[in-house]
Design an enzyme around this catalytic site. Structure first.
Site, PDB file in Angstrom:
ATOM      1  N   CYS A 165      -1.718   6.881   5.389  1.00 60.08           N
ATOM      2  CA  CYS A 165      -0.820   5.730   5.242  1.00 60.08           C
ATOM      3  C   CYS A 165      -1.030   4.941   3.953  1.00 60.08           C
ATOM      4  O   CYS A 165      -0.227   4.076   3.619  1.00 60.08           O
ATOM      5  CB  CYS A 165      -0.968   4.801   6.450  1.00 60.08           C
ATOM      6  SG  CYS A 165      -2.634   4.171   6.724  1.00 60.08           S
ATOM      7  N   HIS A 166      -2.073   5.228   3.190  1.00 59.14           N
ATOM      8  CA  HIS A 166      -2.390   4.431   1.983  1.00 59.14           C
ATOM      9  C   HIS A 166      -2.683   5.377   0.831  1.00 59.14           C
ATOM     10  O   HIS A 166      -3.852   5.699   0.598  1.00 59.14           O
ATOM     11  CB  HIS A 166      -3.589   3.532   2.255  1.00 59.14           C
ATOM     12  CG  HIS A 166      -3.868   2.523   1.174  1.00 59.14           C
ATOM     13  ND1 HIS A 166      -4.758   2.747   0.164  1.00 59.14           N
ATOM     14  CD2 HIS A 166      -3.368   1.278   0.960  1.00 59.14           C
ATOM     15  CE1 HIS A 166      -4.822   1.679  -0.620  1.00 59.14           C
ATOM     16  NE2 HIS A 166      -3.995   0.784  -0.160  1.00 59.14           N
ATOM     17  N   PHE A 167      -1.844   5.824   0.134  1.00 58.88           N
ATOM     18  CA  PHE A 167      -0.393   5.692   0.111  1.00 58.88           C
ATOM     19  C   PHE A 167       0.199   7.069   0.362  1.00 58.88           C
ATOM     20  O   PHE A 167      -0.349   8.047  -0.139  1.00 58.88           O
ATOM     21  CB  PHE A 167       0.075   5.184  -1.253  1.00 58.88           C
ATOM     22  CG  PHE A 167      -0.435   3.802  -1.595  1.00 58.88           C
ATOM     23  CD1 PHE A 167       0.211   2.684  -1.106  1.00 58.88           C
ATOM     24  CD2 PHE A 167      -1.562   3.638  -2.383  1.00 58.88           C
ATOM     25  CE1 PHE A 167      -0.244   1.412  -1.429  1.00 58.88           C
ATOM     26  CE2 PHE A 167      -2.024   2.376  -2.701  1.00 58.88           C
ATOM     27  CZ  PHE A 167      -1.363   1.262  -2.219  1.00 58.88           C
TER      28      PHE A 167
END
Length: 169
Positions: free
Chosen positions: A70-72
């Site tokens: 999720c990052h990134f």
């Protein structure tokens, strides 16, 4: 100092997260996925460069860690704040390891420098926490420390004047 060992494996850290290591209502680590280390390899109340205590811990990096997805998306990087949180976690752990009572909480940090990144191809983070002050009075239990995080031997994060306190309320 309390009578605890000077190194801890993952099972010990999970006991701390459940409140079983230092006792109910005292310093706890978070549970996974927020637990930011896999083992503590050395801890003291009078070691380190300042003679006020230290902690050394390790975190194994694998490409499937939760934050990479999720990052990134398309450019996976471990959030720098998670490395800082790992340093805070270890600072509070040291206070509990000393036998000091209360729940830990971060008070702040004086300076943060991020000079590198943790990508999925890294293998291991090593945390170093070096206390500059450890205070226990009737009204205050607090540790102040400098810290750094190395990724595969390269210093990527440095902090100064990190503060963690224990409170019985």
């Amino acid at each position: 100092m309390a009578d605890y060992p000077t190194s801890f494996d993952k099972d010990d850290l999970l006991k701390c997260a459940r409140g079983e290591l230092f006792g109910p209502g005292n310093a706890q680590l978070p549970e996974p996925p927020m637990l930011m280390m896999d083992r503590i390899t050395d801890i003291s109340g009078d070691g380190g460069p300042n003679g006020k205590g230290h902690v050394v811990a390790e975190f194994d990096i694998t490409p499937d860690l939760w934050f990479f997805e999720c990052h990134f998306p398309g450019n996976p990087i471990m959030p720098g704040c998670l490395g800082l949180d790992g340093l805070w976690q270890l600072t509070g752990f040291n206070l509990g390891w000393r036998g000091w009572q209360g729940r830990g909480y971060a008070l702040g940090v004086g300076e943060v420098k991020l000079t590198g990144m943790v990508r999925p191809d890294r293998k291991m983070l090593t945390y170093y926490v070096d206390f500059t002050k450890a205070v226990q009075t009737r009204r205050l239990t607090m540790g102040v420390a400098d810290g750094r995080v190395e990724a595969d031997g390269e210093t990527i994060y440095q902090v100064k004047d990190m503060k963690v306190a224990l409170s019985e309320s």
